[in-house]
Write a protein that holds these residues in place. Sequence first.
Motif, PDB file in Angstrom:
ATOM      1  N   ARG A 200       0.818  -1.219   0.000  1.00 15.21           N
ATOM      2  CA  ARG A 200       0.000   0.000   0.000  1.00 15.21           C
ATOM      3  C   ARG A 200       0.848   1.265   0.000  1.00 15.21           C
ATOM      4  O   ARG A 200       0.359   2.341  -0.359  1.00 15.21           O
ATOM      5  CB  ARG A 200      -0.946  -0.015   1.204  1.00 15.21           C
ATOM      6  CG  ARG A 200      -2.066  -1.037   1.068  1.00 15.21           C
ATOM      7  CD  ARG A 200      -2.860  -1.205   2.337  1.00 15.21           C
ATOM      8  NE  ARG A 200      -2.055  -1.811   3.393  1.00 15.21           N
ATOM      9  CZ  ARG A 200      -2.553  -2.240   4.547  1.00 15.21           C
ATOM     10  NH1 ARG A 200      -3.848  -2.128   4.790  1.00 15.21           N
ATOM     11  NH2 ARG A 200      -1.753  -2.784   5.454  1.00 15.21           N
ATOM     12  N   GLU A 201       2.113   1.139   0.361  1.00 12.22           N
ATOM     13  CA  GLU A 201       3.002   2.302   0.373  1.00 12.22           C
ATOM     14  C   GLU A 201       3.231   2.875  -1.023  1.00 12.22           C
ATOM     15  O   GLU A 201       3.646   4.029  -1.161  1.00 12.22           O
ATOM     16  CB  GLU A 201       4.341   1.931   1.012  1.00 12.22           C
ATOM     17  CG  GLU A 201       4.268   1.699   2.510  1.00 12.22           C
ATOM     18  CD  GLU A 201       3.834   2.941   3.270  1.00 12.22           C
ATOM     19  OE1 GLU A 201       4.404   4.021   3.011  1.00 12.22           O
ATOM     20  OE2 GLU A 201       2.911   2.840   4.097  1.00 12.22           O
ATOM     21  N   ILE A 202       2.964   2.094  -2.063  1.00 11.42           N
ATOM     22  CA  ILE A 202       3.168   2.621  -3.418  1.00 11.42           C
ATOM     23  C   ILE A 202       2.073   3.601  -3.820  1.00 11.42           C
ATOM     24  O   ILE A 202       2.259   4.395  -4.749  1.00 11.42           O
ATOM     25  CB  ILE A 202       3.249   1.498  -4.475  1.00 11.42           C
ATOM     26  CG1 ILE A 202       1.862   0.881  -4.743  1.00 11.42           C
ATOM     27  CG2 ILE A 202       4.267   0.438  -4.075  1.00 11.42           C
ATOM     28  CD1 ILE A 202       1.813  -0.055  -5.940  1.00 11.42           C
ATOM     29  N   MET A 203       0.935   3.570  -3.137  1.00 13.71           N
ATOM     30  CA  MET A 203      -0.237   4.314  -3.600  1.00 13.71           C
ATOM     31  C   MET A 203      -0.005   5.823  -3.635  1.00 13.71           C
ATOM     32  O   MET A 203      -0.548   6.523  -4.486  1.00 13.71           O
ATOM     33  CB  MET A 203      -1.448   3.982  -2.725  1.00 13.71           C
ATOM     34  CG  MET A 203      -1.884   2.527  -2.789  1.00 13.71           C
ATOM     35  SD  MET A 203      -2.448   2.022  -4.431  1.00 13.71           S
ATOM     36  CE  MET A 203      -4.072   2.781  -4.464  1.00 13.71           C
ATOM     37  N   LYS A 204       0.808   6.319  -2.736  1.00 13.13           N
ATOM     38  CA  LYS A 204       1.034   7.765  -2.671  1.00 13.13           C
ATOM     39  C   LYS A 204       1.777   8.297  -3.898  1.00 13.13           C
ATOM     40  O   LYS A 204       1.798   9.506  -4.138  1.00 13.13           O
ATOM     41  CB  LYS A 204       1.814   8.111  -1.402  1.00 13.13           C
ATOM     42  CG  LYS A 204       3.226   7.571  -1.357  1.00 13.13           C
ATOM     43  CD  LYS A 204       3.917   7.825  -0.013  1.00 13.13           C
ATOM     44  CE  LYS A 204       3.387   6.908   1.052  1.00 13.13           C
ATOM     45  NZ  LYS A 204       4.197   6.976   2.307  1.00 13.13           N
ATOM     46  N   TYR A 205       2.364   7.389  -4.674  1.00 10.11           N
ATOM     47  CA  TYR A 205       3.138   7.811  -5.844  1.00 10.11           C
ATOM     48  C   TYR A 205       2.369   7.658  -7.158  1.00 10.11           C
ATOM     49  O   TYR A 205       2.902   7.978  -8.214  1.00 10.11           O
ATOM     50  CB  TYR A 205       4.434   7.000  -5.927  1.00 10.11           C
ATOM     51  CG  TYR A 205       5.276   7.120  -4.687  1.00 10.11           C
ATOM     52  CD1 TYR A 205       6.000   8.279  -4.419  1.00 10.11           C
ATOM     53  CD2 TYR A 205       5.340   6.076  -3.764  1.00 10.11           C
ATOM     54  CE1 TYR A 205       6.769   8.395  -3.267  1.00 10.11           C
ATOM     55  CE2 TYR A 205       6.108   6.184  -2.613  1.00 10.11           C
ATOM     56  CZ  TYR A 205       6.816   7.339  -2.373  1.00 10.11           C
ATOM     57  OH  TYR A 205       7.578   7.453  -1.233  1.00 10.11           O
ATOM     58  N   LEU A 206       1.141   7.179  -7.089  1.00 10.58           N
ATOM     59  CA  LEU A 206       0.378   6.911  -8.301  1.00 10.58           C
ATOM     60  C   LEU A 206      -0.530   8.076  -8.655  1.00 10.58           C
ATOM     61  O   LEU A 206      -0.960   8.842  -7.793  1.00 10.58           O
ATOM     62  CB  LEU A 206      -0.449   5.635  -8.136  1.00 10.58           C
ATOM     63  CG  LEU A 206       0.340   4.374  -7.771  1.00 10.58           C
ATOM     64  CD1 LEU A 206      -0.559   3.153  -7.836  1.00 10.58           C
ATOM     65  CD2 LEU A 206       1.543   4.190  -8.684  1.00 10.58           C
ATOM     66  N   VAL A 207      -0.818   8.194  -9.943  1.00  8.11           N
ATOM     67  CA  VAL A 207      -1.667   9.268 -10.453  1.00  8.11           C
ATOM     68  C   VAL A 207      -3.095   8.755 -10.572  1.00  8.11           C
ATOM     69  O   VAL A 207      -3.334   7.687 -11.144  1.00  8.11           O
ATOM     70  CB  VAL A 207      -1.161   9.744 -11.831  1.00  8.11           C
ATOM     71  CG1 VAL A 207      -2.108  10.782 -12.409  1.00  8.11           C
ATOM     72  CG2 VAL A 207       0.245  10.305 -11.712  1.00  8.11           C
ATOM     73  N   PHE A 208      -4.044   9.522 -10.035  1.00 10.61           N
ATOM     74  CA  PHE A 208      -5.460   9.130 -10.118  1.00 10.61           C
ATOM     75  C   PHE A 208      -6.253  10.206 -10.845  1.00 10.61           C
ATOM     76  O   PHE A 208      -5.829  11.327 -10.969  1.00 10.61           O
ATOM     77  CB  PHE A 208      -6.034   8.895  -8.724  1.00 10.61           C
ATOM     78  CG  PHE A 208      -5.354   7.772  -7.986  1.00 10.61           C
ATOM     79  CD1 PHE A 208      -5.429   6.473  -8.452  1.00 10.61           C
ATOM     80  CD2 PHE A 208      -4.619   8.028  -6.844  1.00 10.61           C
ATOM     81  CE1 PHE A 208      -4.811   5.436  -7.780  1.00 10.61           C
ATOM     82  CE2 PHE A 208      -3.993   7.000  -6.161  1.00 10.61           C
ATOM     83  CZ  PHE A 208      -4.089   5.707  -6.630  1.00 10.61           C
TER      84      PHE A 208
END
Length: 208
Positions: A200-208
Amino acid sequence: MDRKIAIFDIESVLLDAEFLPMLAERAGKGKEVHEITVQGLRGEIKWEEGLRRRIELLKNVSEEEARKVADSMPYMKGAKEVCEELKRRGYVLIGVTGGFTIFSERVKEELGLDYLFSNQLTFNEGKLHGVAPLTVRSDRVEGLEDLLVKLGAKKENVVAVVDGANDMKLFRYAGTRIAFNAQPIVKEVANVIVDGNDLREIMKYLVF
Protein backbone atom coordinates in the motif's frame (compact mmCIF):
# COMPACT_ATOMS: atom_id res chain seq x y z
CA MET A 1 -9.65 9.80 -20.81
CA ASP A 2 -6.14 8.37 -21.00
CA ARG A 3 -5.97 4.77 -19.83
CA LYS A 4 -3.92 4.16 -16.69
CA ILE A 5 -1.98 0.91 -16.44
CA ALA A 6 -0.17 -0.82 -13.58
CA ILE A 7 2.33 -3.58 -14.36
CA PHE A 8 3.29 -5.74 -11.39
CA ASP A 9 5.97 -8.31 -10.97
CA ILE A 10 4.32 -11.17 -9.08
CA GLU A 11 6.91 -12.91 -6.91
CA SER A 12 8.06 -10.71 -4.00
CA VAL A 13 5.70 -7.95 -5.11
CA LEU A 14 2.13 -9.26 -5.30
CA LEU A 15 3.20 -12.44 -3.53
CA ASP A 16 5.40 -12.38 -0.44
CA ALA A 17 7.32 -15.42 -1.64
CA GLU A 18 9.44 -16.91 -4.41
CA PHE A 19 8.28 -20.23 -5.83
CA LEU A 20 11.51 -22.00 -6.76
CA PRO A 21 13.28 -21.28 -3.45
CA MET A 22 10.24 -22.60 -1.56
CA LEU A 23 10.11 -25.72 -3.71
CA ALA A 24 13.84 -26.19 -3.28
CA GLU A 25 13.51 -26.17 0.51
CA ARG A 26 10.96 -28.97 0.27
CA ALA A 27 13.30 -30.91 -2.01
CA GLY A 28 16.39 -30.44 0.17
CA LYS A 29 18.05 -28.20 -2.42
CA GLY A 30 17.47 -24.89 -0.68
CA LYS A 31 21.06 -23.73 -0.32
CA GLU A 32 22.02 -24.47 -3.92
CA VAL A 33 18.94 -22.84 -5.42
CA HIS A 34 19.19 -19.82 -3.10
CA GLU A 35 22.70 -19.04 -4.29
CA ILE A 36 21.65 -19.17 -7.94
CA THR A 37 18.57 -17.03 -7.21
CA VAL A 38 20.62 -14.35 -5.45
CA GLN A 39 23.13 -14.23 -8.28
CA GLY A 40 20.30 -13.64 -10.74
CA LEU A 41 18.60 -10.95 -8.65
CA ARG A 42 21.92 -9.12 -8.39
CA GLY A 43 22.40 -9.32 -12.13
CA GLU A 44 25.57 -11.40 -11.76
CA ILE A 45 24.40 -14.18 -14.08
CA LYS A 46 21.96 -14.12 -16.97
CA TRP A 47 18.50 -14.94 -15.72
CA GLU A 48 17.85 -17.67 -18.28
CA GLU A 49 21.01 -19.48 -17.19
CA GLY A 50 19.97 -19.25 -13.56
CA LEU A 51 16.53 -20.63 -14.38
CA ARG A 52 18.01 -23.55 -16.30
CA ARG A 53 20.34 -24.41 -13.43
CA ARG A 54 17.61 -24.21 -10.80
CA ILE A 55 15.16 -26.35 -12.76
CA GLU A 56 17.89 -28.93 -13.36
CA LEU A 57 18.42 -29.19 -9.60
CA LEU A 58 14.69 -29.71 -9.04
CA LYS A 59 13.93 -32.19 -11.79
CA ASN A 60 11.78 -35.11 -10.67
CA VAL A 61 10.08 -33.20 -7.84
CA SER A 62 6.48 -34.41 -7.90
CA GLU A 63 3.80 -32.29 -9.54
CA GLU A 64 1.68 -32.75 -6.41
CA GLU A 65 4.41 -31.23 -4.25
CA ALA A 66 4.92 -28.37 -6.70
CA ARG A 67 1.21 -27.54 -6.61
CA LYS A 68 1.14 -27.64 -2.82
CA VAL A 69 3.99 -25.13 -2.71
CA ALA A 70 2.33 -22.90 -5.32
CA ASP A 71 -0.96 -22.86 -3.43
CA SER A 72 0.78 -22.01 -0.15
CA MET A 73 2.48 -18.84 -1.40
CA PRO A 74 1.11 -15.91 0.64
CA TYR A 75 0.16 -12.51 -0.72
CA MET A 76 2.23 -9.45 0.03
CA LYS A 77 0.66 -7.31 2.74
CA GLY A 78 -1.64 -4.81 1.05
CA ALA A 79 -1.64 -6.53 -2.35
CA LYS A 80 -5.36 -7.24 -2.39
CA GLU A 81 -6.25 -3.74 -1.23
CA VAL A 82 -3.97 -2.12 -3.81
CA CYS A 83 -5.43 -4.14 -6.67
CA GLU A 84 -9.00 -3.49 -5.54
CA GLU A 85 -8.39 0.25 -5.28
CA LEU A 86 -6.60 0.51 -8.62
CA LYS A 87 -9.39 -1.41 -10.34
CA ARG A 88 -11.92 0.91 -8.72
CA ARG A 89 -10.01 3.88 -10.08
CA GLY A 90 -9.97 2.50 -13.60
CA TYR A 91 -6.48 1.05 -13.86
CA VAL A 92 -5.75 -1.89 -16.16
CA LEU A 93 -3.75 -4.42 -14.13
CA ILE A 94 -1.05 -6.54 -15.75
CA GLY A 95 0.88 -9.27 -13.95
CA VAL A 96 4.29 -10.35 -15.24
CA THR A 97 6.46 -13.11 -13.84
CA GLY A 98 9.46 -15.08 -14.96
CA GLY A 99 7.88 -17.69 -12.71
CA PHE A 100 5.10 -20.02 -13.63
CA THR A 101 1.41 -20.41 -14.29
CA ILE A 102 1.25 -22.98 -11.48
CA PHE A 103 0.94 -20.01 -9.09
CA SER A 104 0.39 -16.97 -11.31
CA GLU A 105 -3.01 -18.05 -12.65
CA ARG A 106 -4.32 -18.14 -9.07
CA VAL A 107 -3.00 -14.62 -8.53
CA LYS A 108 -4.67 -13.38 -11.71
CA GLU A 109 -8.01 -14.81 -10.67
CA GLU A 110 -7.94 -13.83 -7.01
CA LEU A 111 -6.57 -10.29 -7.47
CA GLY A 112 -8.58 -9.55 -10.60
CA LEU A 113 -5.64 -8.91 -12.91
CA ASP A 114 -6.72 -8.09 -16.45
CA TYR A 115 -3.73 -9.68 -18.18
CA LEU A 116 -1.02 -12.15 -17.24
CA PHE A 117 2.36 -12.93 -18.80
CA SER A 118 3.98 -16.00 -17.27
CA ASN A 119 6.16 -18.99 -18.04
CA GLN A 120 5.03 -22.58 -17.66
CA LEU A 121 6.55 -25.65 -16.06
CA THR A 122 6.36 -29.00 -17.81
CA PHE A 123 5.74 -32.29 -16.07
CA ASN A 124 6.25 -35.85 -17.27
CA GLU A 125 4.52 -38.75 -15.54
CA GLY A 126 3.81 -36.57 -12.52
CA LYS A 127 7.39 -35.30 -12.15
CA LEU A 128 8.92 -31.90 -12.90
CA HIS A 129 10.59 -32.15 -16.27
CA GLY A 130 11.46 -28.64 -17.44
CA VAL A 131 10.06 -25.37 -18.74
CA ALA A 132 8.02 -24.67 -21.86
CA PRO A 133 9.42 -22.12 -24.36
CA LEU A 134 9.76 -18.87 -22.44
CA THR A 135 7.18 -16.10 -22.71
CA VAL A 136 8.95 -13.96 -20.11
CA ARG A 137 12.71 -13.62 -20.59
CA SER A 138 15.32 -11.41 -18.97
CA ASP A 139 15.18 -8.86 -21.79
CA ARG A 140 11.61 -9.04 -23.09
CA VAL A 141 8.05 -10.19 -22.50
CA GLU A 142 6.45 -11.73 -25.56
CA GLY A 143 3.26 -9.84 -26.40
CA LEU A 144 3.47 -7.13 -23.74
CA GLU A 145 4.48 -4.30 -26.05
CA ASP A 146 1.74 -5.25 -28.52
CA LEU A 147 -0.80 -5.24 -25.68
CA LEU A 148 0.27 -1.79 -24.50
CA VAL A 149 -0.07 -0.46 -28.05
CA LYS A 150 -3.52 -2.04 -28.31
CA LEU A 151 -4.52 -0.41 -25.02
CA GLY A 152 -3.27 2.96 -26.26
CA ALA A 153 -0.90 3.24 -23.32
CA LYS A 154 1.09 6.42 -22.84
CA LYS A 155 4.31 6.00 -20.91
CA GLU A 156 3.43 8.73 -18.43
CA ASN A 157 0.28 6.79 -17.50
CA VAL A 158 2.03 3.47 -16.89
CA VAL A 159 3.47 2.38 -13.54
CA ALA A 160 5.71 -0.67 -13.12
CA VAL A 161 6.48 -2.24 -9.73
CA VAL A 162 9.43 -4.64 -9.59
CA ASP A 163 12.07 -6.00 -7.22
CA GLY A 164 14.77 -7.85 -9.17
CA ALA A 165 17.25 -7.20 -11.95
CA ASN A 166 15.45 -9.55 -14.32
CA ASP A 167 12.31 -7.39 -13.99
CA MET A 168 13.89 -4.10 -15.03
CA LYS A 169 12.76 -4.65 -18.62
CA LEU A 170 9.31 -3.54 -17.44
CA PHE A 171 10.66 -0.09 -16.61
CA ARG A 172 11.11 0.77 -20.28
CA TYR A 173 7.32 1.03 -20.64
CA ALA A 174 6.64 3.04 -17.48
CA GLY A 175 6.80 6.67 -16.51
CA THR A 176 6.55 5.71 -12.83
CA ARG A 177 9.21 3.10 -12.09
CA ILE A 178 8.83 1.73 -8.57
CA ALA A 179 11.56 -0.37 -6.95
CA PHE A 180 9.76 -2.33 -4.22
CA ASN A 181 12.09 -3.95 -1.67
CA ALA A 182 14.45 -4.06 -4.60
CA GLN A 183 18.03 -4.99 -5.29
CA PRO A 184 20.45 -2.01 -5.53
CA ILE A 185 20.76 -2.36 -9.31
CA VAL A 186 16.99 -1.84 -9.61
CA LYS A 187 16.96 1.19 -7.32
CA GLU A 188 19.54 2.86 -9.53
CA VAL A 189 17.10 3.06 -12.46
CA ALA A 190 13.85 3.54 -10.53
CA ASN A 191 12.34 6.96 -9.91
CA VAL A 192 10.44 5.75 -6.83
CA ILE A 193 11.92 3.55 -4.10
CA VAL A 194 9.69 1.82 -1.54
CA ASP A 195 11.21 -0.31 1.20
CA GLY A 196 9.14 -2.33 3.64
CA ASN A 197 6.62 -5.13 3.28
CA ASP A 198 3.38 -3.22 2.70
CA LEU A 199 2.46 -2.75 -0.94
CA ARG A 200 0.00 0.00 0.00
CA GLU A 201 3.00 2.30 0.37
CA ILE A 202 3.17 2.62 -3.42
CA MET A 203 -0.24 4.31 -3.60
CA LYS A 204 1.03 7.77 -2.67
CA TYR A 205 3.14 7.81 -5.84
CA LEU A 206 0.38 6.91 -8.30
CA VAL A 207 -1.67 9.27 -10.45
CA PHE A 208 -5.46 9.13 -10.12
